[in-house]
Design a protein around this motif. Sequence first.
Motif, PDB file in Angstrom:
ATOM      1  N   ASN A 109       1.747   6.775  -6.829  1.00  0.00           N
ATOM      2  CA  ASN A 109       0.658   7.571  -7.388  1.00  0.00           C
ATOM      3  C   ASN A 109       0.719   9.043  -7.037  1.00  0.00           C
ATOM      4  O   ASN A 109      -0.136   9.806  -7.456  1.00  0.00           O
ATOM      5  N   ASN A 110       1.673   9.458  -6.218  1.00  0.00           N
ATOM      6  CA  ASN A 110       1.745  10.870  -5.854  1.00  0.00           C
ATOM      7  C   ASN A 110       3.173  11.373  -6.039  1.00  0.00           C
ATOM      8  O   ASN A 110       4.084  10.935  -5.346  1.00  0.00           O
ATOM      9  N   PRO A 111       3.380  12.319  -6.969  1.00  0.00           N
ATOM     10  CA  PRO A 111       4.744  12.773  -7.274  1.00  0.00           C
ATOM     11  C   PRO A 111       5.441  13.451  -6.091  1.00  0.00           C
ATOM     12  O   PRO A 111       6.674  13.551  -6.099  1.00  0.00           O
ATOM     13  N   ASP A 112       4.684  13.884  -5.075  1.00  0.00           N
ATOM     14  CA  ASP A 112       5.308  14.592  -3.956  1.00  0.00           C
ATOM     15  C   ASP A 112       5.433  13.711  -2.713  1.00  0.00           C
ATOM     16  O   ASP A 112       5.730  14.206  -1.631  1.00  0.00           O
TER      17      ASP A 112
ATOM     18  N   GLU B 240       2.424   1.696  -3.423  1.00  0.00           N
ATOM     19  CA  GLU B 240       1.418   2.129  -4.387  1.00  0.00           C
ATOM     20  C   GLU B 240       1.084   3.612  -4.199  1.00  0.00           C
ATOM     21  O   GLU B 240       0.980   4.362  -5.166  1.00  0.00           O
ATOM     22  N   ALA B 241       0.941   4.041  -2.946  1.00  0.00           N
ATOM     23  CA  ALA B 241       0.604   5.436  -2.676  1.00  0.00           C
ATOM     24  C   ALA B 241       1.736   6.360  -3.116  1.00  0.00           C
ATOM     25  O   ALA B 241       1.495   7.443  -3.665  1.00  0.00           O
TER      26      ALA B 241
ATOM     27  N   GLY C 235       0.817  -1.207   0.000  1.00  0.00           N
ATOM     28  CA  GLY C 235       0.000   0.000   0.000  1.00  0.00           C
ATOM     29  C   GLY C 235       0.847   1.253   0.000  1.00  0.00           C
ATOM     30  O   GLY C 235       0.563   2.217  -0.722  1.00  0.00           O
TER      31      GLY C 235
END
Lengths: 282, 307
Positions: free
Chosen positions: A200-203, A196-197, A193
């Motif tokens: 999915n988030n460039p920052d 994956e997170a 998880g």
Amino acid sequence: MMKKKSLALLCSLMLCAGLLAGCGNNAASTSSASPSGAALSGTVSTNGSTSMEKVIGALNETFMYNHSGVTVTYDPTGSGTGITAVAEGRADIGLASRDLKDDEKATLTQTVLAKDGIAIIVNTQNPVSDLSLEQITELFTGVISNWSQVGGADAQVVLIGREAGSGTRDGFESITETKDSCQYKQELNSTGGVIEAVKNNPDAIGYASLASVNDSVKTLTVGGVTPTAGTVKDGTYKIQRDFILATRTGETLSDAAQAYFDFITSADATDIITAAGAVPVA
Amino acid sequence: MSMNILSIPTHFKGSFGRQKHVRKALERVMHGIFFFFGIVAVGFVLLISAYLIFSGLPAIREIGLRNFLFGTVWKSTAAQPEFGILPFLLTSVYGTAGAMLVGVPVGFMTAMFLSKVAPRPLAAIVRPAVDLLAGIPSVVYGLIGMIVLVPTIRSVFDLSDGACLLAAILVLAIMILPSIVSVSETALNAVPKEYEDASLALGATEIETYFRVSAPAAKSGIAAAIVLGIGRAIGEAMAILMVAGNVANMPTLFSSVTFLTTAIAKEMSYSSGLQRQALFSIALVLFLFIMLINIGLNLLLKRGKEG
């Protein structure tokens, strides 16, 4: 009528027996090691760190397969409880995912079983590729809140962590000295998880057990050191901790416990430890 | 078995008293068997309730009911642990209400469309599609939410991270659609055609008829659909675990939040001691919470029917 029924019953029983026999055959053929030392018997009790669950579970399985007379128990109670249990004689071997403190060393001996590296991961689009341990601490406590402060883009830092009670979280927070002060944006209950997170988030920035990290995220170097099994083992990669075995000083273990201790610290166990995601030291 | 039962009368030819006796005994045995299976379900409910109460109370006693229910800080593994579940309670209330706010109008309109407006071939395509939504496992909703919805919310609202209450509300709203649509559609279909004919004959347009005559006539069925939706939304854990962020913040639309359900699911696997007991207490609160909501809504429905 009756005959037909009993015939059917007999057939189904035979089918069931066939199934069970199949299981037995498979188990026997896939395991190459032949049971040896079956003469040993007794119970070995281990107690302690939840982070070591995977490693100890795998080791126990193999040991108990090789020594069918021995039962190895494992109580995942936490490092502190495990050390207390062995000190009070309620367990044969204490498991801890930290080194023993000085007062604990008075009565206990520690043996390093393995090392656990925790990788710091960011999104692949993030230009940052190296952080110092201090910077990581400041990032996770919120002192640094923008990526531009560490050479990245002008964007808010998003912290992804694990849930309270997770061994990885406990390890990360104790090494970076951020215990109870991390300003998480997401708390997820699995390594997958977190990865994956972060993907999915460039920052985003997160942490995950070294063995689980893949190419979908970027693994940072810490103080210039790339986390690998080698750098974890020689201690140059800082975000790591020891998995230790605690035993009572000057007291001999039972035959079964000694055999277990010898096995898990031997070179034979290194493959199992690696497969369970830790870095063996033997 | 059946052969034996049929053959009983021939065995006891002539002695009708005994035959009657045997049949009565058999009847009683069968009664017993049915009764047993009947109470198994009830037994499970009682067992689970009792277990929840017994394992949930110790932690509440230790923490204190007021601190537990109205504490705003949850730090279960800190050196000085705090177990306040108000953020979880509020998140569950807000999340469910939000899902209703989004899901009920959409579901109601879909039901109206399927029941009254849609041409038959089109309805034959839309209806199975909606039913299919009900068959999708919640973990799949969560996965799609995590990979598609969360990044979308992040870029649309220009947030640093998209895992928030809004994402959970949207996922829940989609998840409750099928039950709302199918139950309301059944209710709308059951409205007697004479009502609508009369309305049309009086000069009302079709749309006026549907909203002013059909919908009020089907109102108890539509209310039942809403109750069903609330029940599903408040008990959902897996899907929102993956999109809500799971930090124990007080809920706002764009903050990372934890529901009552996800608070348990998140920490259960590695919990120990008081932390684990407190998770059982959360389960107890959730259980009572759902019971209260169901009882309240049922009362409301009954009153609506009588009035």
